[in-house]
Scaffold this motif. Structure first.
Motif, short mmCIF file in Angstrom:
data_model
loop_
_atom_site.label_atom_id
_atom_site.label_comp_id
_atom_site.label_asym_id
_atom_site.label_seq_id
_atom_site.Cartn_x
_atom_site.Cartn_y
_atom_site.Cartn_z
N ARG A 50 22.72 73.45 87.61
CA ARG A 50 24.07 73.13 87.14
C ARG A 50 24.77 72.22 88.13
O ARG A 50 24.89 72.53 89.31
CB ARG A 50 24.87 74.40 86.94
CG ARG A 50 26.29 74.11 86.42
CD ARG A 50 26.97 75.31 85.82
NE ARG A 50 26.29 75.87 84.67
CZ ARG A 50 26.25 75.32 83.45
NH1 ARG A 50 26.86 74.17 83.22
NH2 ARG A 50 25.61 75.91 82.47
N ASN A 52 28.02 70.88 87.26
CA ASN A 52 29.39 71.41 87.14
C ASN A 52 29.45 72.19 85.84
O ASN A 52 28.42 72.40 85.19
CB ASN A 52 30.44 70.28 87.18
CG ASN A 52 30.26 69.26 86.08
OD1 ASN A 52 29.94 69.59 84.94
ND2 ASN A 52 30.48 68.00 86.40
N GLU A 53 30.64 72.64 85.44
CA GLU A 53 30.75 73.49 84.26
C GLU A 53 30.31 72.79 82.97
O GLU A 53 30.01 73.43 81.98
CB GLU A 53 32.16 74.06 84.10
CG GLU A 53 33.25 73.03 83.88
CD GLU A 53 33.73 72.34 85.16
OE1 GLU A 53 34.46 71.33 85.03
OE2 GLU A 53 33.38 72.76 86.27
#
Length: 153
Positions: A50, A52-53
């Motif tokens: 990941r 970022n979100e």
């Protein structure tokens, strides 16, 4: 910056060893690994990390190239490099990333200044490679509005 509802969801990188690649991105770059255990158990085709979100990097093994049938000749993309992927970070995270990579012996480019990107001119940037030779750029922007002229350094 323009208002746009489109976002970058993911980038798929071809890698020789997805577990080793996930470990590199976790330990050296500071990204959160996703589905690594499931990949190791044969439950999913590839793991991810990941950014970022909203954005992940999928770590696809070359062995899945023959399953890439969504477009004609898409299986042929296995091993074809992307020029580079750019990670934008705040200044303190930029410095921490550079230090972490250096501690782990990852070769780094010199620091560049004022290169253009999605948010205008970046204050500083540098490049590095992952275990499979994929090239990454790390950069940070001043926290000033894009319309303001860049400060002299």
């Amino acid at each position: 910056m323009t208002s746009n509802s489109m976002r970058l969801d993911h980038v798929v990188l071809w890698v020789a060893d997805p577990v080793a690649a996930a470990r590199f991105f976790e330990e050296s770059v500071g990204l959160e690994p996703l589905r690594v255990a499931e990949y190791a158990e044969g439950k999913v085709t590839f793991p991810s990390v990941r950014v970022n979100e909203e954005t992940i990097l999928d770590l696809a093994p070359h062995s899945v190239a023959d399953r890439m049938r969504m477009l004609p000749d898409s299986a042929d993309s296995a091993g074809h490099p992307v020029n580079h992927v750019c990670l934008s970070l705040p200044a303190d995270a930029f410095d921490a990333l550079r230090a972490r990579l250096r501690e782990r012996g990852v070769p780094l480019s010199d620091i560049g200044h004022h290169s253009f990107g999605a948010r205008g001119e970046a204050t500083r940037s540098f490049y590095f490679r992952d275990l499979d030779g994929n090239v990454f750029e790390a950069r940070h922007y001043d926290e000033q509005p894009a319309a303001t002229a860049p400060r002299d350094e």
